[in-house]
Design a protein around this motif. Sequence first.
Motif, PDB file in Angstrom:
ATOM      1  N   LYS A  37      10.603 107.871   8.984  1.00 27.09           N
ATOM      2  CA  LYS A  37      10.210 108.524   7.490  1.00 27.09           C
ATOM      3  C   LYS A  37       8.905 107.782   6.922  1.00 27.09           C
ATOM      4  CE  LYS A  37      14.054 110.632   6.914  1.00 27.09           C
ATOM      5  NZ  LYS A  37      13.898 112.167   6.831  1.00 27.09           N
ATOM      6  N   LYS A  38       8.371 108.038   6.060  1.00 25.46           N
ATOM      7  CA  LYS A  38       7.089 107.454   5.446  1.00 25.46           C
ATOM      8  C   LYS A  38       7.700 106.760   4.187  1.00 25.46           C
ATOM      9  CE  LYS A  38       2.659 107.584   3.454  1.00 25.46           C
ATOM     10  NZ  LYS A  38       1.498 108.243   3.069  1.00 25.46           N
ATOM     11  N   VAL A  39       7.810 105.336   4.304  1.00 23.62           N
ATOM     12  CA  VAL A  39       8.624 104.451   3.325  1.00 23.62           C
ATOM     13  C   VAL A  39       7.291 103.886   2.251  1.00 23.62           C
ATOM     14  CG1 VAL A  39      10.118 102.807   2.756  1.00 23.62           C
ATOM     15  CG2 VAL A  39      10.628 104.179   4.675  1.00 23.62           C
ATOM     16  N   PHE A  40       7.489 104.013   1.198  1.00 31.35           N
ATOM     17  CA  PHE A  40       6.670 103.223   0.065  1.00 31.35           C
ATOM     18  C   PHE A  40       7.392 102.270  -0.687  1.00 31.35           C
ATOM     19  CE2 PHE A  40       4.002 103.136  -3.650  1.00 31.35           C
ATOM     20  CZ  PHE A  40       2.898 102.390  -3.296  1.00 31.35           C
ATOM     21  N   GLU A  41       7.014 101.082  -0.679  1.00 32.23           N
ATOM     22  CA  GLU A  41       7.784 100.192  -1.717  1.00 32.23           C
ATOM     23  C   GLU A  41       6.832  99.633  -2.833  1.00 32.23           C
ATOM     24  OE1 GLU A  41       9.613  96.536  -0.190  1.00 32.23           O
ATOM     25  OE2 GLU A  41      10.970  96.270  -2.068  1.00 32.23           O
ATOM     26  N   PRO A  42       7.137  99.989  -4.159  1.00 38.41           N
ATOM     27  CA  PRO A  42       6.414  99.625  -5.240  1.00 38.41           C
ATOM     28  C   PRO A  42       7.086  98.202  -5.393  1.00 38.41           C
ATOM     29  CG  PRO A  42       7.068 101.646  -5.869  1.00 38.41           C
ATOM     30  CD  PRO A  42       7.909 101.350  -4.393  1.00 38.41           C
ATOM     31  N   ALA A  43       6.393  96.868  -5.876  1.00 32.86           N
ATOM     32  CA  ALA A  43       7.115  95.596  -6.193  1.00 32.86           C
ATOM     33  C   ALA A  43       7.457  95.304  -4.933  1.00 32.86           C
ATOM     34  CB  ALA A  43       7.876  95.621  -7.250  1.00 32.86           C
ATOM     35  N   CYS A  44       7.157  95.069  -3.744  1.00 30.32           N
ATOM     36  CA  CYS A  44       7.390  95.051  -2.323  1.00 30.32           C
ATOM     37  C   CYS A  44       7.557  93.605  -1.965  1.00 30.32           C
ATOM     38  CB  CYS A  44       6.248  95.501  -1.268  1.00 30.32           C
ATOM     39  SG  CYS A  44       4.542  94.942  -1.348  1.00 30.32           S
ATOM     40  N   GLY A  45       6.947  92.690  -2.943  1.00 28.84           N
ATOM     41  CA  GLY A  45       7.100  91.103  -2.722  1.00 28.84           C
ATOM     42  C   GLY A  45       5.970  91.003  -1.446  1.00 28.84           C
ATOM     43  N   TYR A  46       6.629  90.457  -0.285  1.00 29.16           N
ATOM     44  CA  TYR A  46       5.959  89.869   1.078  1.00 29.16           C
ATOM     45  C   TYR A  46       6.439  90.998   1.997  1.00 29.16           C
ATOM     46  CZ  TYR A  46      10.098  87.470   2.357  1.00 29.16           C
ATOM     47  OH  TYR A  46      11.349  87.048   2.280  1.00 29.16           O
ATOM     48  N   GLY A  47       7.244  91.989   1.341  1.00 34.08           N
ATOM     49  CA  GLY A  47       7.554  93.308   2.328  1.00 34.08           C
ATOM     50  C   GLY A  47       8.729  92.992   3.170  1.00 34.08           C
ATOM     51  N   ARG A  48       9.873  92.077   2.734  1.00 34.50           N
ATOM     52  CA  ARG A  48      10.916  91.546   3.479  1.00 34.50           C
ATOM     53  C   ARG A  48      11.827  92.660   3.856  1.00 34.50           C
ATOM     54  NH1 ARG A  48      16.233  91.477   0.824  1.00 34.50           N
ATOM     55  NH2 ARG A  48      15.940  92.551  -0.989  1.00 34.50           N
ATOM     56  N   ILE A  49      11.516  94.011   3.048  1.00 28.10           N
ATOM     57  CA  ILE A  49      12.522  95.242   3.439  1.00 28.10           C
ATOM     58  C   ILE A  49      12.119  95.759   4.897  1.00 28.10           C
ATOM     59  CG2 ILE A  49      12.970  97.500   2.382  1.00 28.10           C
ATOM     60  CD1 ILE A  49      14.510  95.382   0.975  1.00 28.10           C
ATOM     61  N   LYS A  50      11.013  95.533   5.117  1.00 29.17           N
ATOM     62  CA  LYS A  50      10.150  96.440   6.399  1.00 29.17           C
ATOM     63  C   LYS A  50      11.230  96.149   7.403  1.00 29.17           C
ATOM     64  CE  LYS A  50       7.376  97.849   9.529  1.00 29.17           C
ATOM     65  NZ  LYS A  50       8.369  98.368  10.774  1.00 29.17           N
ATOM     66  N   LYS A  51      11.744  94.874   7.376  1.00 31.97           N
ATOM     67  CA  LYS A  51      12.533  94.522   8.818  1.00 31.97           C
ATOM     68  C   LYS A  51      14.038  95.234   8.825  1.00 31.97           C
ATOM     69  CE  LYS A  51      14.751  90.094   7.412  1.00 31.97           C
ATOM     70  NZ  LYS A  51      14.097  89.600   5.953  1.00 31.97           N
ATOM     71  N   TYR A  52      14.428  95.824   7.800  1.00 37.48           N
ATOM     72  CA  TYR A  52      15.659  96.647   7.793  1.00 37.48           C
ATOM     73  C   TYR A  52      15.407  98.042   8.048  1.00 37.48           C
ATOM     74  CZ  TYR A  52      17.171  92.218   5.701  1.00 37.48           C
ATOM     75  OH  TYR A  52      17.260  91.263   5.059  1.00 37.48           O
ATOM     76  N   LEU A  53      14.145  98.243   8.302  1.00 36.75           N
ATOM     77  CA  LEU A  53      13.836 100.089   8.517  1.00 36.75           C
ATOM     78  C   LEU A  53      13.774 100.090  10.002  1.00 36.75           C
ATOM     79  CD1 LEU A  53      11.087 100.623   5.928  1.00 36.75           C
ATOM     80  CD2 LEU A  53      13.468 100.547   5.638  1.00 36.75           C
ATOM     81  N   ASP A  54      14.242 101.506  10.418  1.00 37.67           N
ATOM     82  CA  ASP A  54      14.000 101.934  11.834  1.00 37.67           C
ATOM     83  C   ASP A  54      12.773 101.553  12.279  1.00 37.67           C
ATOM     84  OD1 ASP A  54      15.652 103.343  13.966  1.00 37.67           O
ATOM     85  OD2 ASP A  54      13.635 104.231  14.083  1.00 37.67           O
ATOM     86  N   PRO A  55      12.399 100.939  13.297  1.00 32.34           N
ATOM     87  CA  PRO A  55      10.873 101.017  13.796  1.00 32.34           C
ATOM     88  C   PRO A  55      10.205 102.147  13.910  1.00 32.34           C
ATOM     89  CG  PRO A  55      12.428  99.954  15.385  1.00 32.34           C
ATOM     90  CD  PRO A  55      13.300 100.689  14.390  1.00 32.34           C
ATOM     91  N   SER A  56      10.951 103.360  13.937  1.00 31.39           N
ATOM     92  CA  SER A  56       9.995 104.695  13.608  1.00 31.39           C
ATOM     93  C   SER A  56       9.426 105.017  12.395  1.00 31.39           C
ATOM     94  CB  SER A  56      10.790 105.908  14.150  1.00 31.39           C
ATOM     95  OG  SER A  56      12.033 105.778  13.342  1.00 31.39           O
TER      96      SER A  56
END
Length: 201
Positions: A37-56
């Motif tokens: 999936k293409k994921v976009f995060e408004p108000a992402c901070g430093y992007g901590r959410i990235k590590k919870y996503l599938d690497p694909s």
Amino acid sequence: MKKSSLIFRIPKLYSLGIRLLYFGACVRLKNMVGKDKKVFEPACGYGRIKKYLDPSCTYSGIDLNENFVNYGRKNGLDLKVGDILKKENYQESDIIILSDILHHLSVENIKKLVSIASKFAKEKVVIIEPIFVDVASGKNVFSKFLAKFFSWVDYDGINKIEKWFSRKDYDILFEELKQKNNFSKMNIAFFNHHYFIESYL
Ligand SMILES: C[S@@+](CC[C@H](N)C(=O)[O-])C[C@H]1O[C@@H](n2cnc3c(N)ncnc32)[C@H](O)[C@@H]1O
């Protein structure tokens, strides 16, 4: 503008605080978002959410906290400085994640944010919000003290937190967001004192 609280100045301190609050709840995001999936995060901070996503999945985000954005970029993430209330900063994506941001905004700006997000998300908007803050929504002295304390600790240097939501306030808000943005379905789940809401387009 008044300086943000300490946690919004030191990414590692923010990270520690947020890990204690969520206690692993975000691992559920992997299933909610899925693969490729293409994921976009408004108000992402430093992007901590990235590590919870599938690497694909691809992940990018915007935030007005330059310190956080630079920290995330140093860790190889695709983050930019940008205002979440301006639609020119958005990218069309499969999934847009709004994590821990709604309670920072006025109700008017929450509606604006979700309306923009719902126009740029092809599949769904995932909202994560703390539930435990409802203890600060009451009228008694203890609630009022907590409201002041939470607002001080959670001051991001951009928004003055105007109100802490009770569960009923959140229920009303989510229903209104569903109607206004024509979400076909809203799944509301609770994990470790947080709402995880999948709003399907
Ligand atoms: C509690 S943090 C959440 C960060 C991230 N989503 C997470 O879950 O770790 C809220 C973030 O919203 C950002 N923010 C608040 N208002 C904003 C705005 N108008 N435009 C861009 N970022 C904003 C703050 O800088 C802060 O990094």
